[in-house]
Design a protein around this motif. Structure first.
Motif, PDB file in Angstrom:
ATOM      1  N   ARG A  29       9.488   7.362   5.726  1.00  0.00           N
ATOM      2  CA  ARG A  29       9.507   8.431   6.733  1.00  0.00           C
ATOM      3  C   ARG A  29      10.215   7.965   8.011  1.00  0.00           C
ATOM      4  NH1 ARG A  29       4.454   8.865   7.207  1.00  0.00           N
ATOM      5  NH2 ARG A  29       4.225   7.741   9.146  1.00  0.00           N
ATOM      6  N   THR A  66       0.862  -1.175   0.000  1.00  0.00           N
ATOM      7  CA  THR A  66       0.000   0.000   0.000  1.00  0.00           C
ATOM      8  C   THR A  66       0.901   1.228   0.000  1.00  0.00           C
ATOM      9  OG1 THR A  66      -0.115   0.146   2.412  1.00  0.00           O
ATOM     10  CG2 THR A  66      -1.815  -1.192   1.318  1.00  0.00           C
ATOM     11  N   GLY A  67       0.413   2.294  -0.589  1.00  0.00           N
ATOM     12  CA  GLY A  67       1.175   3.534  -0.610  1.00  0.00           C
ATOM     13  C   GLY A  67       1.445   4.049   0.786  1.00  0.00           C
ATOM     14  N   SER A  68       0.460   3.891   1.677  1.00  0.00           N
ATOM     15  CA  SER A  68       0.632   4.399   3.041  1.00  0.00           C
ATOM     16  C   SER A  68       1.712   3.631   3.795  1.00  0.00           C
ATOM     17  CB  SER A  68      -0.697   4.365   3.811  1.00  0.00           C
ATOM     18  OG  SER A  68      -1.198   3.047   3.890  1.00  0.00           O
ATOM     19  N   ALA A  69       1.789   2.323   3.601  1.00  0.00           N
ATOM     20  CA  ALA A  69       2.839   1.533   4.269  1.00  0.00           C
ATOM     21  C   ALA A  69       4.213   1.956   3.743  1.00  0.00           C
ATOM     22  CB  ALA A  69       2.619   0.038   4.046  1.00  0.00           C
ATOM     23  N   ASP A  72       5.114   4.807   2.342  1.00  0.00           N
ATOM     24  CA  ASP A  72       5.445   6.163   2.808  1.00  0.00           C
ATOM     25  C   ASP A  72       5.862   6.162   4.271  1.00  0.00           C
ATOM     26  OD1 ASP A  72       4.796   7.081   0.282  1.00  0.00           O
ATOM     27  OD2 ASP A  72       2.787   7.748   0.878  1.00  0.00           O
ATOM     28  N   LYS A  73       5.195   5.361   5.079  1.00  0.00           N
ATOM     29  CA  LYS A  73       5.511   5.274   6.509  1.00  0.00           C
ATOM     30  C   LYS A  73       6.923   4.719   6.707  1.00  0.00           C
ATOM     31  CE  LYS A  73       3.785   3.019  10.699  1.00  0.00           C
ATOM     32  NZ  LYS A  73       2.725   2.142  11.219  1.00  0.00           N
TER      33      LYS A  73
END
Length: 69
Positions: free
Chosen positions: A47, A38-41, A43-44
């Motif tokens: 970061r 997933t994009g959110s995983a 990106d996390k």
């Protein structure tokens, strides 16, 4: 009806490999598609690695979150 996929867990070594691929110039979109992330995983992980070098939640708390604990 929701089409959520089951929650998956990833090893620290896998997360580091993904971040290293990105740092080496591989496009975010390519990595997400190739590894079915997933994009959110993604990106996390990037970061967290950039901020502390750690993927552990306890190492990535904000000062406010640490104070609440």
């Amino acid at each position: 009806m929701s089409t959520r996929r089951p929650r998956r867990t990833y090893t620290e070594a896998f997360k580091k490999q993904i971040v290293e691929l990105h740092k080496a110039g591989k496009a975010r979109k390519e990595i997400i598609e190739e590894y079915d992330l997933t994009g959110s995983a993604f990106d996390k992980w990037v970061r967290q690695h950039n901020q502390t070098g750690s993927f552990k939640e306890k190492d990535n708390l904000t000062p406010e979150q640490k104070e609440l604990k």
